[in-house]
Design a protein around this motif. Structure first.
Motif, PDB file in Angstrom:
ATOM      1  N   GLU A  91       0.839  -1.195   0.000  1.00 19.76           N
ATOM      2  CA  GLU A  91       0.000   0.000   0.000  1.00 19.76           C
ATOM      3  C   GLU A  91       0.882   1.256   0.000  1.00 19.76           C
ATOM      4  O   GLU A  91       1.945   1.292   0.636  1.00 19.76           O
ATOM      5  N   GLU A  92       0.430   2.278  -0.699  1.00 14.62           N
ATOM      6  CA  GLU A  92       1.190   3.523  -0.751  1.00 14.62           C
ATOM      7  C   GLU A  92       1.195   4.233   0.595  1.00 14.62           C
ATOM      8  O   GLU A  92       2.216   4.784   1.015  1.00 14.62           O
ATOM      9  N   ALA A  93       0.063   4.234   1.263  1.00 15.99           N
ATOM     10  CA  ALA A  93      -0.043   4.927   2.553  1.00 15.99           C
ATOM     11  C   ALA A  93      -0.018   3.901   3.679  1.00 15.99           C
ATOM     12  O   ALA A  93      -0.840   2.984   3.728  1.00 15.99           O
ATOM     13  N   TRP A  94       0.935   4.037   4.586  1.00 17.18           N
ATOM     14  CA  TRP A  94       1.036   3.174   5.759  1.00 17.18           C
ATOM     15  C   TRP A  94       0.523   3.921   6.979  1.00 17.18           C
ATOM     16  O   TRP A  94       0.743   5.140   7.109  1.00 17.18           O
ATOM     17  N   PRO A  95      -0.158   3.234   7.894  1.00 19.61           N
ATOM     18  CA  PRO A  95      -0.591   3.912   9.124  1.00 19.61           C
ATOM     19  C   PRO A  95       0.604   4.340   9.962  1.00 19.61           C
ATOM     20  O   PRO A  95       1.647   3.669   9.968  1.00 19.61           O
ATOM     21  N   GLU A  96       0.448   5.442  10.653  1.00 21.54           N
ATOM     22  CA  GLU A  96       1.518   5.922  11.522  1.00 21.54           C
ATOM     23  C   GLU A  96       1.829   4.869  12.586  1.00 21.54           C
ATOM     24  O   GLU A  96       0.929   4.342  13.235  1.00 21.54           O
ATOM     25  N   GLY A  97       3.103   4.562  12.764  1.00 17.43           N
ATOM     26  CA  GLY A  97       3.509   3.530  13.702  1.00 17.43           C
ATOM     27  C   GLY A  97       4.074   2.300  13.028  1.00 17.43           C
ATOM     28  O   GLY A  97       4.708   1.457  13.668  1.00 17.43           O
ATOM     29  N   ILE A  98       3.854   2.172  11.724  1.00 16.64           N
ATOM     30  CA  ILE A  98       4.425   1.093  10.911  1.00 16.64           C
ATOM     31  C   ILE A  98       5.580   1.671  10.115  1.00 16.64           C
ATOM     32  O   ILE A  98       5.414   2.697   9.446  1.00 16.64           O
ATOM     33  N   ILE A 104       3.700  -6.119  19.848  1.00 18.86           N
ATOM     34  CA  ILE A 104       2.321  -5.850  20.253  1.00 18.86           C
ATOM     35  C   ILE A 104       1.829  -6.906  21.228  1.00 18.86           C
ATOM     36  O   ILE A 104       2.180  -8.087  21.138  1.00 18.86           O
ATOM     37  N   SER A 105       1.030  -6.438  22.192  1.00 18.94           N
ATOM     38  CA  SER A 105       0.388  -7.319  23.158  1.00 18.94           C
ATOM     39  C   SER A 105      -1.102  -7.390  22.844  1.00 18.94           C
ATOM     40  O   SER A 105      -1.731  -6.368  22.555  1.00 18.94           O
ATOM     41  N   VAL A 106      -1.646  -8.596  22.908  1.00 19.46           N
ATOM     42  CA  VAL A 106      -3.076  -8.804  22.651  1.00 19.46           C
ATOM     43  C   VAL A 106      -3.731  -9.327  23.919  1.00 19.46           C
ATOM     44  O   VAL A 106      -3.328 -10.376  24.447  1.00 19.46           O
ATOM     45  N   SER A 112       4.897  -9.461  21.477  1.00 14.60           N
ATOM     46  CA  SER A 112       5.684 -10.197  20.496  1.00 14.60           C
ATOM     47  C   SER A 112       5.620  -9.459  19.169  1.00 14.60           C
ATOM     48  O   SER A 112       4.717  -8.642  18.939  1.00 14.60           O
ATOM     49  N   ASP A 113       6.558  -9.749  18.289  1.00 11.27           N
ATOM     50  CA  ASP A 113       6.599  -9.082  16.994  1.00 11.27           C
ATOM     51  C   ASP A 113       5.516  -9.676  16.086  1.00 11.27           C
ATOM     52  O   ASP A 113       5.571 -10.861  15.746  1.00 11.27           O
ATOM     53  N   ASN A 114       4.545  -8.867  15.732  1.00 15.88           N
ATOM     54  CA  ASN A 114       3.437  -9.338  14.897  1.00 15.88           C
ATOM     55  C   ASN A 114       3.024  -8.202  13.962  1.00 15.88           C
ATOM     56  O   ASN A 114       2.114  -7.417  14.283  1.00 15.88           O
ATOM     57  N   PRO A 115       3.679  -8.066  12.816  1.00 12.86           N
ATOM     58  CA  PRO A 115       3.352  -6.972  11.893  1.00 12.86           C
ATOM     59  C   PRO A 115       1.908  -6.994  11.409  1.00 12.86           C
ATOM     60  O   PRO A 115       1.334  -5.935  11.148  1.00 12.86           O
ATOM     61  N   ASP A 116       1.312  -8.202  11.269  1.00 12.83           N
ATOM     62  CA  ASP A 116      -0.064  -8.287  10.778  1.00 12.83           C
ATOM     63  C   ASP A 116      -1.032  -7.590  11.734  1.00 12.83           C
ATOM     64  O   ASP A 116      -1.825  -6.731  11.343  1.00 12.83           O
ATOM     65  N   VAL A 117      -0.970  -7.978  13.004  1.00 16.87           N
ATOM     66  CA  VAL A 117      -1.853  -7.366  13.995  1.00 16.87           C
ATOM     67  C   VAL A 117      -1.480  -5.901  14.201  1.00 16.87           C
ATOM     68  O   VAL A 117      -2.350  -5.048  14.407  1.00 16.87           O
ATOM     69  N   ALA A 118      -0.193  -5.591  14.132  1.00 20.21           N
ATOM     70  CA  ALA A 118       0.239  -4.203  14.287  1.00 20.21           C
ATOM     71  C   ALA A 118      -0.349  -3.328  13.194  1.00 20.21           C
ATOM     72  O   ALA A 118      -0.713  -2.166  13.435  1.00 20.21           O
ATOM     73  N   TRP A 119      -0.457  -3.871  11.984  1.00 19.69           N
ATOM     74  CA  TRP A 119      -1.050  -3.095  10.886  1.00 19.69           C
ATOM     75  C   TRP A 119      -2.498  -2.738  11.215  1.00 19.69           C
ATOM     76  O   TRP A 119      -2.927  -1.594  11.017  1.00 19.69           O
ATOM     77  N   ALA A 120      -3.269  -3.714  11.715  1.00 21.50           N
ATOM     78  CA  ALA A 120      -4.655  -3.436  12.100  1.00 21.50           C
ATOM     79  C   ALA A 120      -4.702  -2.457  13.261  1.00 21.50           C
ATOM     80  O   ALA A 120      -5.505  -1.511  13.270  1.00 21.50           O
ATOM     81  N   HIS A 121      -3.856  -2.674  14.253  1.00 23.43           N
ATOM     82  CA  HIS A 121      -3.802  -1.819  15.448  1.00 23.43           C
ATOM     83  C   HIS A 121      -3.548  -0.361  15.072  1.00 23.43           C
ATOM     84  O   HIS A 121      -4.289   0.544  15.497  1.00 23.43           O
ATOM     85  N   HIS A 122      -2.518  -0.100  14.298  1.00 19.94           N
ATOM     86  CA  HIS A 122      -2.163   1.277  13.948  1.00 19.94           C
ATOM     87  C   HIS A 122      -3.178   1.890  12.979  1.00 19.94           C
ATOM     88  O   HIS A 122      -3.392   3.105  12.998  1.00 19.94           O
ATOM     89  N   ALA A 147       3.295   2.669  21.099  1.00 18.88           N
ATOM     90  CA  ALA A 147       2.709   3.919  20.614  1.00 18.88           C
ATOM     91  C   ALA A 147       1.328   4.200  21.188  1.00 18.88           C
ATOM     92  O   ALA A 147       0.981   5.350  21.454  1.00 18.88           O
ATOM     93  N   CYS A 148       0.510   3.138  21.413  1.00 10.47           N
ATOM     94  CA  CYS A 148      -0.887   3.419  21.755  1.00 10.47           C
ATOM     95  C   CYS A 148      -1.610   2.134  22.149  1.00 10.47           C
ATOM     96  O   CYS A 148      -1.067   1.031  22.052  1.00 10.47           O
ATOM     97  N   ILE A 149      -2.851   2.321  22.578  1.00 13.24           N
ATOM     98  CA  ILE A 149      -3.779   1.226  22.843  1.00 13.24           C
ATOM     99  C   ILE A 149      -4.915   1.324  21.836  1.00 13.24           C
ATOM    100  O   ILE A 149      -5.394   2.420  21.537  1.00 13.24           O
ATOM    101  N   ALA A 150      -5.374   0.184  21.305  1.00 15.93           N
ATOM    102  CA  ALA A 150      -6.505   0.189  20.371  1.00 15.93           C
ATOM    103  C   ALA A 150      -7.246  -1.133  20.495  1.00 15.93           C
ATOM    104  O   ALA A 150      -6.647  -2.184  20.752  1.00 15.93           O
TER     105      ALA A 150
END
Length: 331
Positions: A91-98, A104-106, A112-122, A147-150
């Motif tokens: 994607e051309e535009a990435w959410p801030e934080g990626i 990320i903690s669930v 743990s390192d989880n770019p997939d969930v981090a993408w949704a989170h951010h 960075a944040c909670i979501a």
């Protein structure tokens, strides 16, 4: 509004072949439904290469070293899905934080390192609704990065799918345009007549005055409306296990059914149909057919009504939502 497949859940150590087949089959069904509704489904760039079982990648599950026996049809369906799925990193535009914050903690778990969930989170914390497609995890879960909670939705079935899009309205700033854009995704069993969204301004107090009760009403209509209008008597709730008779439900039974789900829906009195001005105010042309939309749901007392028509072939057998108005003329 989109989905990202949570690759971290693809850890099949200790799973039986049946459990893997059921989980992946359910995911494939969900992706097919999402694509049919023109909803984007992303995958991570390592989903097809990461270890999923005993050091094997997903494609090696059908190899001679795999300890479980999976049907070849599942591999074919999976290949077709993954072959078409776009990568979110493209994607051309990435959410801030990626990509800075992917640890990320669930639900209070160890980060743990989880770019997939981090993408949704951010994405969510940036005001763009994105959910995870999971294999076992479902529902809304708090996620925490540096960075944040979501709150992020995990979707594995139809109820979770609809719940995500209904909640997405708050994530993406609930206003008239947001409701119009997300309505067919949040309420896929409703058919909205062309031009209905202009009527949001005809409610007393405008859209802001009916925002929450209108969403609650549409949810009940979407979940139970078709059944309430078409199921034969005598059941009052869809969950009732009673012997059914033949024939259409009476108007009284339809009203009782909606009452049990917490909304008031009723037909107009006969003198309204007989009055030309009043009848025409409630008519809408849909699919070349003129529908008299006498059934109406009340949002607040006798003000602010949503006019409906029972399912017809022109609406693909969906309940028709036809008119938003404070109150149409009476004789």
């Amino acid at each position: 509004m989109a989905f990202v497949i949570d690759g971290a859940e693809w850890q099949f150590d200790g799973w039986s072949a049946a459990e893997i087949e059921i989980a992946l089959g359910r995911l494939l069904d969900r992706v097919t439904i999402a694509q049919g509704r023109r909803e984007r489904v992303w995958i991570g760039d390592d989903l097809q290469t990461r270890s999923v079982l005993w050091g094997l990648s997903v494609w090696e599950l059908w190899g001679p070293e795999c300890p479980v026996d999976l049907p070849p049809e599942l591999r074919q369906e999976l290949a077709a899905m993954l072959g078409r799925a776009p990568l979110y990193l493209d994607e051309e535009a990435w959410p801030e934080g990626i990509p800075e914050h992917t640890e990320i903690s669930v639900s209070g778990s160890q980060p743990s390192d989880n770019p997939d969930v981090a993408w949704a989170h951010h994405s969510v914390r940036s005001g763009h609704a994105v959910a995870c497609l999971g294999l076992r995890r479902a529902g809304v879960h708090p996620t925490v990065t540096a960075a944040c909670i979501a709150n992020v939705h995990w979707v594995i079935d139809e109820s979770g799918h609809r719940a995500f899009f209904r909640a997405a309205m708050d994530v993406e700033h609930d206003c008239e345009a947001t409701l119009e854009r997300l309505a067919t995704h949040a309420f896929p069993d409703l058919c909205f007549v062309d031009g209905i969204w202009r009527g949001l301004g005809d409610f007393a107090g405008g859209y802001s005055g009916v925002r929450e009760p209108l969403r609650e009403l549409l949810a009940v209509l979407d979940d139970h409306g078709h059944w309430a209008f078409t199921a034969p008597p005598p059941a009052i709730r869809e969950e009732d296990e009673v012997p059914t008779r033949t024939g259409d439900p009476s108007a009284k039974l339809i009203q009782q059914r909606f009452n049990t789900y917490g909304i008031v829906v009723a037909p107009e009195a006969l003198d309204v149909r007989r009055d030309k001005t009043c009848r025409e105010a409630r008519e809408r042309v849909f699919g070349g057919r003129t529908l008299y939309c006498e059934w109406h749901a009340k949002l607040r007392g006798d003000r602010n009504r949503v006019h409906l028509h029972p399912p017809v072939s022109e609406s693909e057998d969906k309940l028709v939502v036809a008119i938003f108005h404070e109150h149409l003329p009476l004789p």
